[in-house]
Design a protein around this motif. Structure first.
Motif, PDB file in Angstrom:
ATOM      1  N   VAL A 232       0.983  -1.186   0.112  1.00  0.00           N
ATOM      2  CA  VAL A 232       0.108  -0.053  -0.073  1.00  0.00           C
ATOM      3  C   VAL A 232       0.801   1.028   0.208  1.00  0.00           C
ATOM      4  O   VAL A 232       1.816   1.362   0.710  1.00  0.00           O
ATOM      5  CB  VAL A 232      -0.793   0.029   1.318  1.00  0.00           C
ATOM      6  N   GLU A 233       0.558   2.313  -0.734  1.00  0.00           N
ATOM      7  CA  GLU A 233       1.336   3.412  -0.979  1.00  0.00           C
ATOM      8  C   GLU A 233       1.156   4.182   0.323  1.00  0.00           C
ATOM      9  O   GLU A 233       2.307   4.967   0.676  1.00  0.00           O
ATOM     10  CB  GLU A 233       0.683   4.054  -2.029  1.00  0.00           C
ATOM     11  N   GLU A 234       0.165   4.278   0.950  1.00  0.00           N
ATOM     12  CA  GLU A 234       0.453   4.796   2.292  1.00  0.00           C
ATOM     13  C   GLU A 234      -0.194   3.791   3.674  1.00  0.00           C
ATOM     14  O   GLU A 234      -0.996   3.741   4.073  1.00  0.00           O
ATOM     15  CB  GLU A 234      -0.870   5.932   2.422  1.00  0.00           C
ATOM     16  N   PRO A 235       0.986   3.237   4.083  1.00  0.00           N
ATOM     17  CA  PRO A 235       0.916   2.086   5.068  1.00  0.00           C
ATOM     18  C   PRO A 235       0.532   2.504   6.254  1.00  0.00           C
ATOM     19  O   PRO A 235      -0.034   1.681   7.041  1.00  0.00           O
ATOM     20  CB  PRO A 235       2.379   1.340   5.126  1.00  0.00           C
ATOM     21  N   PHE A 236       0.621   4.012   6.555  1.00  0.00           N
ATOM     22  CA  PHE A 236       0.146   4.387   7.981  1.00  0.00           C
ATOM     23  C   PHE A 236      -1.399   4.282   8.215  1.00  0.00           C
ATOM     24  O   PHE A 236      -2.068   4.502   9.094  1.00  0.00           O
ATOM     25  CB  PHE A 236       0.581   5.871   8.322  1.00  0.00           C
ATOM     26  N   ASP A 237      -2.196   3.948   7.000  1.00  0.00           N
ATOM     27  CA  ASP A 237      -3.543   3.825   7.086  1.00  0.00           C
ATOM     28  C   ASP A 237      -3.841   2.573   7.282  1.00  0.00           C
ATOM     29  O   ASP A 237      -4.989   2.180   7.590  1.00  0.00           O
ATOM     30  CB  ASP A 237      -4.313   4.067   5.618  1.00  0.00           C
ATOM     31  N   LEU A 238      -2.967   1.460   7.303  1.00  0.00           N
ATOM     32  CA  LEU A 238      -3.245  -0.031   7.778  1.00  0.00           C
ATOM     33  C   LEU A 238      -3.231  -0.317   8.946  1.00  0.00           C
ATOM     34  O   LEU A 238      -2.610  -1.302   9.421  1.00  0.00           O
ATOM     35  CB  LEU A 238      -2.172  -0.759   6.928  1.00  0.00           C
ATOM     36  N   VAL A 239      -4.157   0.403   9.820  1.00  0.00           N
ATOM     37  CA  VAL A 239      -4.092   0.007  11.289  1.00  0.00           C
ATOM     38  C   VAL A 239      -5.668  -0.356  11.525  1.00  0.00           C
ATOM     39  O   VAL A 239      -6.424   0.660  11.244  1.00  0.00           O
ATOM     40  CB  VAL A 239      -3.544   1.202  12.352  1.00  0.00           C
ATOM     41  N   VAL A 240      -5.680  -1.525  12.155  1.00  0.00           N
ATOM     42  CA  VAL A 240      -7.170  -1.948  12.484  1.00  0.00           C
ATOM     43  C   VAL A 240      -7.778  -1.070  13.772  1.00  0.00           C
ATOM     44  O   VAL A 240      -7.153  -0.814  14.656  1.00  0.00           O
ATOM     45  CB  VAL A 240      -7.168  -3.286  13.231  1.00  0.00           C
ATOM     46  N   SER A 241      -8.837  -0.178  13.316  1.00  0.00           N
ATOM     47  CA  SER A 241      -9.384   0.696  14.259  1.00  0.00           C
ATOM     48  C   SER A 241      -9.590   0.067  15.689  1.00  0.00           C
ATOM     49  O   SER A 241      -9.837  -1.073  15.712  1.00  0.00           O
ATOM     50  CB  SER A 241     -10.619   1.368  13.693  1.00  0.00           C
ATOM     51  N   THR A 242      -9.589   0.888  16.696  1.00  0.00           N
ATOM     52  CA  THR A 242      -9.820   0.550  18.119  1.00  0.00           C
ATOM     53  C   THR A 242     -11.168  -0.307  18.074  1.00  0.00           C
ATOM     54  O   THR A 242     -11.215  -1.521  18.742  1.00  0.00           O
ATOM     55  CB  THR A 242      -9.848   1.542  18.990  1.00  0.00           C
TER      56      THR A 242
END
Length: 254
Positions: A232-242
């Motif tokens: 993914v170009e923006e890996p910081f978005d790949l966090v499972v939300s709380t």
């Protein structure tokens, strides 16, 4: 004498022949009915024939073999064979009795054969009846999506999709082959029409295929950070939300 009828689905000819020889060395009562190398060929064969046990490679010449199960109902027990361990969770959601990593060891192969024989004889299991009960009628999910590119229409098989994401208010899909296409569905709608055994919405921007997960890391506040394949170009978005982390862990373990 009863012969165990086996089907080998493996796109590498030498690997298929080696597996057949290993099976014959382990047990002379094994009969290999066919050696197939593609999803299309396997679906056609399984529509007309049956086997006692299937040895199934996960990555075939025309895609991920899980898509076979999206096209036909398979009630035969399966031994999955693969060089990758990230598919284990999905494999055991299907008719799997073993998951063998390549290069396959003779001891592991023999153990899977013995496991099948033990289950069949000791408990007198009718696998067709058992798996037909497990595959009771359920909601039908999308098997393919149609996308519009200018004046052209293209068909994308759902098992070939690695993930969906939002960019600049539009929704796109990324295939395992690395192709990107815009689609007319919202992520909310995709949650309704995609099989939840395969797809999970990890946050407000991403819905992912379980087979796209390359790595997982413990993140802050008990959350999970992912690496996907394709990257993914923006890996910081790949966090499972709380608020989705608990459901995500249960999904992985289902």
């Amino acid at each position: 004498m009863w012969k165990m009828k086996v089907l080998i689905i493996e796109d590498e000819i030498l690997a298929a022949e080696k597996l057949e020889q290993m099976l014959h060395n382990i047990s002379p009562d094994i009969e290999v009915l066919a050696k197939l190398g593609s999803i299309k060929e396997s679906v056609g064969w399984l529509i007309q024939h049956t086997a006692d046990l299937i040895f199934l490679d996960i990555q075939l010449s025309d895609g991920i073999s899980f898509s076979i199960f999206n096209q036909i109902t398979v009630s035969t027990p399966i031994v999955f064979t693969t060089a990758y361990d990230q598919y284990a969770v999905k494999a055991f959601q299907l008719n799997s009795i073993a998951y063998l990593l390549k290069p396959i060891r003779t001891s592991d192969l023999a153990e899977s054969i013995q496991k099948y024989k033990t289950l069949k004889s000791a408990f007198n299991i009718n696998f067709d009846d058992l798996f037909s009960q497990l595959h009771s009628p359920k909601q039908e999910y999308k098997k393919r999506l149609l996308i519009h590119i200018g004046d052209k229409i293209r068909k994308i098989d759902v098992p070939d999709i690695a993930y969906f994401y939002i960019f600049d208010k539009y929704v796109f899909l990324k295939t395992f082959q690395g192709n990107t296409f815009p689609i007319d569905y919202t992520l909310d709608k995709l949650e309704e029409i995609l099989d939840p055994a395969y797809f999970f919405r990890i946050n407000r921007k991403y819905t992912i295929n379980i087979n796209a997960i390359a790595n997982m890391y413990v993140y802050s506040r008990g959350r999970i950070k992912l690496d996907l394949q394709p990257k993914v170009e923006e890996p910081f978005d790949l966090v499972v939300s709380t608020n989705r982390s608990g459901d995500f862990k249960r999904w992985l373990n289902s």
